[in-house]
Design a protein around this motif. Structure first.
Motif, PDB file in Angstrom:
ATOM      1  N   GLY A 117      39.956  33.135  39.057  1.00 55.14           N
ATOM      2  CA  GLY A 117      40.730  33.146  37.829  1.00 55.14           C
ATOM      3  C   GLY A 117      39.955  33.120  36.532  1.00 55.14           C
ATOM      4  O   GLY A 117      40.560  33.171  35.452  1.00 55.14           O
ATOM      5  N   GLN A 118      38.625  33.034  36.596  1.00 57.34           N
ATOM      6  CA  GLN A 118      37.861  33.062  35.347  1.00 57.34           C
ATOM      7  C   GLN A 118      38.075  34.408  34.649  1.00 57.34           C
ATOM      8  O   GLN A 118      37.944  35.460  35.267  1.00 57.34           O
ATOM      9  N   PRO A 119      38.382  34.413  33.356  1.00 58.43           N
ATOM     10  CA  PRO A 119      38.597  35.680  32.653  1.00 58.43           C
ATOM     11  C   PRO A 119      37.357  36.571  32.715  1.00 58.43           C
ATOM     12  O   PRO A 119      36.235  36.111  32.498  1.00 58.43           O
ATOM     13  N   ALA A 120      37.567  37.843  33.000  1.00 59.22           N
ATOM     14  CA  ALA A 120      36.461  38.797  33.066  1.00 59.22           C
ATOM     15  C   ALA A 120      36.984  40.204  32.831  1.00 59.22           C
ATOM     16  O   ALA A 120      37.959  40.622  33.460  1.00 59.22           O
ATOM     17  N   ASP A 121      36.330  40.910  31.936  1.00 58.12           N
ATOM     18  CA  ASP A 121      36.623  42.325  31.697  1.00 58.12           C
ATOM     19  C   ASP A 121      35.516  43.206  32.248  1.00 58.12           C
ATOM     20  O   ASP A 121      35.761  44.300  32.751  1.00 58.12           O
ATOM     21  N   PHE A 122      34.286  42.721  32.124  1.00 53.86           N
ATOM     22  CA  PHE A 122      33.106  43.440  32.594  1.00 53.86           C
ATOM     23  C   PHE A 122      32.274  42.469  33.411  1.00 53.86           C
ATOM     24  O   PHE A 122      32.030  41.333  32.986  1.00 53.86           O
ATOM     25  N   VAL A 123      31.831  42.911  34.605  1.00 59.92           N
ATOM     26  CA  VAL A 123      31.002  42.054  35.455  1.00 59.92           C
ATOM     27  C   VAL A 123      29.718  42.783  35.810  1.00 59.92           C
ATOM     28  O   VAL A 123      29.705  44.006  35.995  1.00 59.92           O
ATOM     29  N   ASN A 124      28.641  42.028  35.872  1.00 61.09           N
ATOM     30  CA  ASN A 124      27.343  42.548  36.306  1.00 61.09           C
ATOM     31  C   ASN A 124      26.740  41.506  37.236  1.00 61.09           C
ATOM     32  O   ASN A 124      26.383  40.413  36.800  1.00 61.09           O
ATOM     33  N   PHE A 125      26.685  41.846  38.510  1.00 57.76           N
ATOM     34  CA  PHE A 125      26.176  40.910  39.512  1.00 57.76           C
ATOM     35  C   PHE A 125      24.869  41.426  40.105  1.00 57.76           C
ATOM     36  O   PHE A 125      24.462  42.561  39.858  1.00 57.76           O
ATOM     37  N   SER A 126      24.236  40.583  40.902  1.00 60.26           N
ATOM     38  CA  SER A 126      22.988  41.016  41.511  1.00 60.26           C
ATOM     39  C   SER A 126      23.186  41.623  42.890  1.00 60.26           C
ATOM     40  O   SER A 126      22.248  42.193  43.453  1.00 60.26           O
ATOM     41  N   LEU A 127      24.400  41.525  43.424  1.00 56.01           N
ATOM     42  CA  LEU A 127      24.684  42.088  44.738  1.00 56.01           C
ATOM     43  C   LEU A 127      25.949  42.930  44.714  1.00 56.01           C
ATOM     44  O   LEU A 127      26.932  42.562  44.073  1.00 56.01           O
ATOM     45  N   GLU A 128      25.926  44.025  45.440  1.00 54.78           N
ATOM     46  CA  GLU A 128      27.123  44.853  45.569  1.00 54.78           C
ATOM     47  C   GLU A 128      28.264  44.080  46.199  1.00 54.78           C
ATOM     48  O   GLU A 128      29.432  44.234  45.821  1.00 54.78           O
ATOM     49  N   SER A 129      27.941  43.202  47.151  1.00 56.37           N
ATOM     50  CA  SER A 129      28.992  42.452  47.836  1.00 56.37           C
ATOM     51  C   SER A 129      29.743  41.517  46.891  1.00 56.37           C
ATOM     52  O   SER A 129      30.911  41.178  47.141  1.00 56.37           O
ATOM     53  N   ASP A 130      29.106  41.114  45.796  1.00 58.18           N
ATOM     54  CA  ASP A 130      29.805  40.266  44.832  1.00 58.18           C
ATOM     55  C   ASP A 130      30.837  41.064  44.035  1.00 58.18           C
ATOM     56  O   ASP A 130      31.831  40.503  43.551  1.00 58.18           O
ATOM     57  N   VAL A 131      30.615  42.368  43.872  1.00 58.56           N
ATOM     58  CA  VAL A 131      31.640  43.226  43.281  1.00 58.56           C
ATOM     59  C   VAL A 131      32.717  43.533  44.317  1.00 58.56           C
ATOM     60  O   VAL A 131      33.916  43.517  44.013  1.00 58.56           O
ATOM     61  N   THR A 132      32.294  43.774  45.542  1.00 57.54           N
ATOM     62  CA  THR A 132      33.249  44.077  46.610  1.00 57.54           C
ATOM     63  C   THR A 132      34.258  42.955  46.789  1.00 57.54           C
ATOM     64  O   THR A 132      35.441  43.204  47.081  1.00 57.54           O
ATOM     65  N   ARG A 133      33.799  41.715  46.599  1.00 53.36           N
ATOM     66  CA  ARG A 133      34.728  40.583  46.675  1.00 53.36           C
ATOM     67  C   ARG A 133      35.888  40.769  45.696  1.00 53.36           C
ATOM     68  O   ARG A 133      37.040  40.465  46.015  1.00 53.36           O
ATOM     69  N   LEU A 134      35.583  41.282  44.507  1.00 56.64           N
ATOM     70  CA  LEU A 134      36.627  41.468  43.493  1.00 56.64           C
ATOM     71  C   LEU A 134      37.489  42.688  43.797  1.00 56.64           C
ATOM     72  O   LEU A 134      38.656  42.734  43.402  1.00 56.64           O
ATOM     73  N   VAL A 135      36.931  43.666  44.495  1.00 51.39           N
ATOM     74  CA  VAL A 135      37.740  44.798  44.968  1.00 51.39           C
ATOM     75  C   VAL A 135      38.752  44.294  45.991  1.00 51.39           C
ATOM     76  O   VAL A 135      39.946  44.618  45.929  1.00 51.39           O
ATOM     77  N   ASP A 136      38.274  43.470  46.916  1.00 50.20           N
ATOM     78  CA  ASP A 136      39.164  42.919  47.943  1.00 50.20           C
ATOM     79  C   ASP A 136      40.252  42.037  47.332  1.00 50.20           C
ATOM     80  O   ASP A 136      41.360  41.942  47.873  1.00 50.20           O
ATOM     81  N   ALA A 137      39.915  41.408  46.194  1.00 49.63           N
ATOM     82  CA  ALA A 137      40.883  40.546  45.512  1.00 49.63           C
ATOM     83  C   ALA A 137      41.805  41.332  44.581  1.00 49.63           C
ATOM     84  O   ALA A 137      42.615  40.733  43.861  1.00 49.63           O
ATOM     85  N   LYS A 138      41.686  42.662  44.593  1.00 50.69           N
ATOM     86  CA  LYS A 138      42.517  43.559  43.771  1.00 50.69           C
ATOM     87  C   LYS A 138      42.265  43.385  42.273  1.00 50.69           C
ATOM     88  O   LYS A 138      43.122  43.688  41.447  1.00 50.69           O
ATOM     89  N   LEU A 139      41.056  42.938  41.921  1.00 53.66           N
ATOM     90  CA  LEU A 139      40.708  42.756  40.511  1.00 53.66           C
ATOM     91  C   LEU A 139      39.884  43.915  39.963  1.00 53.66           C
ATOM     92  O   LEU A 139      39.834  44.134  38.754  1.00 53.66           O
ATOM     93  N   VAL A 140      39.211  44.654  40.850  1.00 52.64           N
ATOM     94  CA  VAL A 140      38.386  45.804  40.470  1.00 52.64           C
ATOM     95  C   VAL A 140      38.820  46.997  41.319  1.00 52.64           C
ATOM     96  O   VAL A 140      39.074  46.848  42.529  1.00 52.64           O
ATOM     97  N   ASP A 141      38.925  48.173  40.713  1.00 47.40           N
ATOM     98  CA  ASP A 141      39.319  49.373  41.448  1.00 47.40           C
ATOM     99  C   ASP A 141      38.292  49.732  42.517  1.00 47.40           C
ATOM    100  O   ASP A 141      37.078  49.547  42.325  1.00 47.40           O
ATOM    101  N   SER A 142      38.768  50.278  43.609  1.00 52.69           N
ATOM    102  CA  SER A 142      37.882  50.608  44.732  1.00 52.69           C
ATOM    103  C   SER A 142      36.919  51.746  44.410  1.00 52.69           C
ATOM    104  O   SER A 142      35.923  51.935  45.112  1.00 52.69           O
TER     105      SER A 142
END
Length: 340
Positions: A82-107
């Motif tokens: 639930g932390q507000p986020a518009d743009f994310v930059n992580f060190s691992l692809e899997s950390d973005v994938t987590r947000l795809v699975d959570a329906k927060l980032v487009d696939s």
């Protein structure tokens, strides 16, 4: 070895006091938009310059940033929670994938930019005290008697996972077996004297006097030298390419996508380079202060491993090495008492 294992508490909401929900408000000169930027710990300096450059463009006019930096895994989980986020930059692809699975980032986030979503590269390096008093030249020196290793904890830090795969992979690159690589990694964690929560915390631990060698990002080592730290660093003959992904969330304002796209411009990539990152577009040149050779700052290692080619991609690597119950690294950390 007189080992004293220290673990820094991960600060998931770095800069939380300045964090506000994205939105817009009337401001002098037009409508003001705030981009909630959530990132792993190391690109803060680069983004400081890049944001200012973006704000000078038409797309960046009247745009402000609210920033949060911390361990990649913790940051990703915080956004999922639930932390507000518009743009994310992580060190691992899997950390973005987590947000795809959570329906927060487009696939389709990887294809949105034409760069597989990767905004900057680096490699795993070995950071030593000025003058390299322990004469460390490569991975095998890290597990010799009397050497204390500082590296972030794979449980929270994406940087630690890059480091750990690089350490494991160097054995295979030299013709060793999986059993040899597991033995090396066991010795590696036995030599760990500090496992902070993030790559930035690991650098702070090392420069505060802990350990003899820091396993880190090349850009972190360069930035530390730019800031006057008394360190040197070695690019091992066998190391791993670090690829850092970025994405925008589904409900983000258009300015967030504009900012993401701006990261692939020569101007933004030049800022990444000057902060010690390897660029993802061609043609960006110039000396880099703090590099071993400022005129040739990013040498090609003799053997450059990649997660895709050598570990089957992040989905496979995460399951094999970092699964919470059966991962190779998880089991080794439990066996060596370094899991917390």
């Amino acid at each position: 070895m007189g080992k004293k294992l220290t673990t820094a508490v991960a600060a998931t909401l770095v800069g939380a006091l300045g964090l506000t929900a994205c939105g817009s408000s009337d401001a002098a000169g037009g409508k003001e938009t705030t981009i909630d930027l959530v990132a792993y710990s190391t690109p803060q300096t680069a983004f400081g310059s890049i944001e200012k450059a973006f704000q000078k463009t038409d797309a960046g006019k009247d745009v402000k940033f609210s920033e949060s930096y911390g361990p990649s895994g913790d940051q990703s989980r915080a956004v999922e929670g639930g932390q507000p986020a518009d743009f994310v930059n992580f060190s691992l692809e899997s950390d973005v994938t987590r947000l795809v699975d959570a329906k927060l980032v487009d696939s389709d986030w990887k294809t949105a930019t034409g760069h597989d979503g990767i905004v900057a590269d680096s490699v795993v390096v070995l950071v030593v005290r000025k003058g390299n008093p322990k004469k460390i030249t490569g991975w095998d020196d890290l597990v010799k008697p009397g050497i204390g290793i500082v590296t972030p904890n794979p449980a929270s830090s994406g940087g630690a996972r890059w480091n750990t795969l690089a350490a494991y992979g160097h054995v295979l690159a030299n013709g060793g077996t999986e059993a040899d690589a597991k033995k090396y990694l066991t010795d590696y964690f036995k030599h760990a004297v500090s496992l902070p929560g993030s790559a930035r915390d690991a650098l702070t631990s090392f420069t505060s006097g802990n350990g003899d060698v820091l396993v880190s990002y090349e850009n972190e080592a360069i930035l530390a030298k730019q800031k006057g730290e008394d360190i040197d660093y070695i690019v091992p003959d066998q190391t791993l390419l670090i690829e850092t992904p970025a994405a925008v969330t589904k409900d983000a304002p258009k300015a967030a996508a504009d900012f993401r796209d701006f990261l692939f411009t020569p101007e933004a990539q030049k800022d990444f380079r000057e902060s010690g990152y390897r660029t993802v577009i061609d043609g960006i040149t110039g000396d880099v202060e703090g590099a071993n050779d400022p005129a040739n700052p990013f040498p090609t290692p003799k053997k450059l491993l990649t997660v895709a080619k050598d570990f089957g991609g992040w989905d496979a690597a995460k399951k094999k090495f970092f699964d919470e119950e059966n991962g190779i690294v998880t089991k080794i950390q439990i066996a060596t008492g370094t899991s917390e």
